[in-house]
Every structure is written in structure tokens, then in C-alpha cells.
Write an enzyme that holds these catalytic residues in place. Structure first.
Site, mmCIF file in Angstrom:
data_model
loop_
_atom_site.group_PDB
_atom_site.id
_atom_site.type_symbol
_atom_site.label_atom_id
_atom_site.label_comp_id
_atom_site.label_asym_id
_atom_site.label_seq_id
_atom_site.Cartn_x
_atom_site.Cartn_y
_atom_site.Cartn_z
ATOM 1 C CG ASP A 120 -5.548 28.409 -18.005
ATOM 2 O OD1 ASP A 120 -5.210 29.134 -19.187
ATOM 3 O OD2 ASP A 120 -6.319 28.301 -17.126
ATOM 4 C CB THR A 152 -9.963 34.154 -19.988
ATOM 5 O OG1 THR A 152 -8.817 33.971 -21.020
ATOM 6 C CG2 THR A 152 -10.451 33.617 -18.812
ATOM 7 N N GLY A 172 -2.207 30.482 -19.783
ATOM 8 C CA GLY A 172 -1.887 29.915 -19.619
ATOM 9 C C GLY A 172 -1.103 28.588 -19.667
ATOM 10 N N GLY A 185 -5.384 34.217 -16.643
ATOM 11 C CA GLY A 185 -3.790 34.156 -16.748
ATOM 12 C C GLY A 185 -3.236 33.089 -18.002
ATOM 13 N NE ARG A 200 -1.544 29.303 -25.029
ATOM 14 C CZ ARG A 200 -2.096 29.729 -24.921
ATOM 15 N NH1 ARG A 200 -3.999 30.029 -24.994
ATOM 16 N NH2 ARG A 200 -1.978 30.186 -23.303
ATOM 17 C CB VAL A 201 -4.951 23.916 -27.208
ATOM 18 C CG1 VAL A 201 -6.607 24.240 -25.612
ATOM 19 C CG2 VAL A 201 -5.948 24.128 -27.229
HETATM 20 N N1 ASP Z 1 -5.686 31.523 -19.926
HETATM 21 C C1 ASP Z 1 -5.791 31.956 -21.125
HETATM 22 C C2 ASP Z 1 -5.443 30.900 -22.011
HETATM 23 O O1 ASP Z 1 -3.898 30.678 -21.299
HETATM 24 C C3 ASP Z 1 -5.516 33.321 -21.484
HETATM 25 C C4 ASP Z 1 -6.220 34.525 -20.000
HETATM 26 O O2 ASP Z 1 -7.002 33.963 -19.080
HETATM 27 O O3 ASP Z 1 -6.661 35.695 -20.329
HETATM 28 O O4 ASP Z 1 -5.589 30.570 -22.928
#
Ligand code: ASP
Length: 311
Positions: A209, A178, A232, A230, A206-207
Site C-alpha cells: 500500500d 515501514t 499492505g 501495516g 509484489r507491491v
Molecule cells: N505496508 C507495508 C507493505 O505492505 C509494510 C509495512 O507497513 O511495514 O508493504
């Protein structure tokens, strides 16, 4: 001369030196440097922090190494659905998009939602319609295809598990991330943006953060600009980005202190692996994480500059 600054991340997770070849490390470092330059150039010309974070995030979205835009991971149904958000700390305006397909730069769509609609968040096919209406670039599925991502997903396809991009291994290769950016411009305005393909093998729409204002992204001139990366779900439950701002506003903590409380205490208690980058109105920059590594970098008008990956 007032200080201006930009910081970026390209994801956090199990990022270990022993899993990386020198060649790959160089590519990641180059990708991070290019994105920093893109954002810094905007600020240097007197541009806004919102334009700077857009430029930096677009650069990372166009780079197939990172899990956003072109390099987005596959969901369980074999499609790539992307999430992104942006917030302007000068007026608390925000734009976000979730579960959208085929948009080349989801951060540009989030920005268009912020500036050209009365809404904050759009999702799925409606968001795609809005993108087309406003001339946002759309690409065919092939543009987003990479063999690595496909193999990564194939490895998990039969299961109901979803995984952080950083934590799925494919042979001896690993790709992470991300992406996000925070910036302070010459006029003292803060902005933050985050963009992601989410988690490999995600399902049921799914969504995470990243497109949630207050969780993955937040900016307020009175406190800070934050972009998170991280796992989410804990980040949403911890209202992570806004919590850093609140600790500064209501408790008088510094950016460093507030971020340390959230990353190294609150998130840990929720099993929330990851990290964040932040900037405040004085030009301080923080990049903290509780995982093995986080792709990150910063550059400021007072000569501070850094690109780093590991702990
Ligand atoms: N935070 C993102 C999510 O959970 C994933 C990531 O940070 O790599 O969709």
C-alpha cells in the site's frame, strides 16, 4: 502565529516491551527523535510541509533500523525492492515509485516524479533510469545489506509466505518498520510521505500500500494528511488513507473520529493489522494502531511532543 506540526511512524506490528532491550529501545527512540528534528527544523524555518516530510523520511530511510531505504527487507529472490510515495495537500500533486532497487532515498525519487515528470507513478528499472537522469543518489547492493535482514529472509526463503517485517523473529532480535511522515506547515499546507522495503520474502513483484496514493498515503488541505503502516493488502482494499479523508469531508468527522473508524473497525473487518499517523489543517495530530505497537512520534510549534512505541 499559526501552528505547525510534524508526525512520523517507523512501522507497526508485534512490537512488545518484553522483546526489546533497553539499549535497542534507546536506538529506536533516538532514530525517531532525529527524524522528527529533521522535519521540524524545515518547518521552523518556514519550509513547506512537503520538504518537511521528505527530510523526516530521508532520515528514517538512512537509518538501518527501519524497513525503508538502507534497512529494507529482502524479497524472495534475495533483492531489496523499495516502494515510496509523497503527496502535497495544497495542490493534490503526488509522486510514487514501486519495486525500485538501489535508490538511496526512494522518497526523493517519489518527490522528483511529482515535481519533474508529468506522471504519478514509476516502477522498477524505468524508475531507476529516471532517478539517475535527475541526479538522485544510487547505492551499490552492499549499502543496503545488514546481517539481521539477511537472516530474517533466510528463515523464510524456502517458503512462499511473505511476512510483515515486524512479525519475523530472528533469534532474540527484532527490527521493524515501514516509515512515514505527515506535516502541516506555517502556511496551512498539509503533506504526507511513506517509504518501505515491503514484506520479507515478497515475490512476483509484489507491491504493498505504501506507494499507492489513497491507500498508504494521502494529503488534502481540506481534510488531512495520512501515512499508513501495516499489512499492505487489506490497506489497499480498504483505500485506507483516502477513507479517513472521505469520512472527514463527506461525513464531517474529526480526524480522530475518522481514523478510529478506519483503524479500529474497517481494517479489523478485513484482518488489516497496522496503523497510521495523521494531521489536519488545525494542527491536530493522531497516531492510531490496532497492533501491539507502532514506532511513532510528533512535535508541534505549540510545545506538544511525543515519542512512543508500545500501546
Ligand atoms: N505496508 C507495508 C507493505 O505492505 C509494510 C509495512 O507497513 O511495514 O508493504
Amino acid at each position: 502565529m499559526p501552528v505547525f506540526t510534524i508526525a512520523i511512524h517507523g512501522g507497526a506490528g508485534t512490537i512488545l516491551k518484553q522483546d526489546m532491550t533497553d539499549e535497542k529501545e534507546l536506538l529506536y527512540r533516538q532514530g525517531l527523535s532525529d527524524a522528527l528534528d529533521a522535519g521540524y527544523n524545515v518547518l521552523q524555518k518556514g519550509g513547506t510541509s512537503a520538504d518537511a516530510v521528505r527530510a523526516a523520511v530521508c532520515s528514517l530511510e538512512d537509518n538501518i533500523l527501519f524497513n525503508a531505504g538502507r534497512g529494507s527487507v529482502f524479497g524472495k529472490d534475495g533483492h531489496q525492492e523499495m516502494d515510496a510515495s509523497i503527496m502535497d495537500g495544497s495542490n493534490l500533486m503526488a509522486g510514487a515509485v514501486a519495486a525500485v532497487r538501489n535508490v538511496r532515498n526512494p522518497v526523493e525519487l517519489a518527490y522528483a516524479i511529482m515535481t519533474k515528470s508529468p506522471h504519478v507513478m514509476m516502477t522498477g528499472s524505468g524508475a531507476l533510469d529516471f532517478a539517475k537522469l535527475h541526479g538522485i543518489s544510487v547505492e551499490a547492493d552492499e549499502y543496503f545489506y545488514s546481517d539481521f535482514r539477511y537472516q530474517q529472509w533466510k528463515q523464510m526463503q524456502g517458503s512462499d509466505e511473505a511476512a510483515l517485517d515486524h512479525n519475523v523473529k530472528v533469534s532474540d532480535d527484532k527490527k521493524f518498520g515501514t516509515v512515514g511522515a505527515v506535516a502541516l506547515d506555517i502556511n496551512g499546507n498539509l503533506a504526507a510521505a511513506t517509504s518501505t522495503g515491503g514484506m520479507t520474502n515478497k515475490q512476483f513483484g509484489r507491491v504493498g500500500d505504501s506507494p499507492i496514493i489513497g491507500a498508504g498515503t494521502y494529503a488534502n488541505n481540506n481534510t488531512c494528511a495520512i501515512s499508513c503502516t501495516g499489512h499492505g493488502e487489506p490497506f489497499i482494499r480498504a483505500v485506507t488513507a483516502y477513507d479517513v479523508s472521505c469520512l472527514m469531508e463527506y461525513k464531517g468527522l474529526s480526524l480522530r473520529e475518522a481514523m478510529a473508524v478506519v483503524v479500529h473497525d474497517k481494517l479489523i473487518r478485513l484482518d488489516g493489522e497496522g496503523g497510521m499517523i495523521g494531521a489536519d489543517a488545525s494542527g491536530n495530530v493522531e497516531m492510531q494502531f490496532n497492533s501491539d505497537g507502532m514506532y511513532r512520534g510528533m512535535r508541534a510549534s505549540d510545545e506538544r511532543s511525543e515519542v512512543a512505541i508500545y500501546k
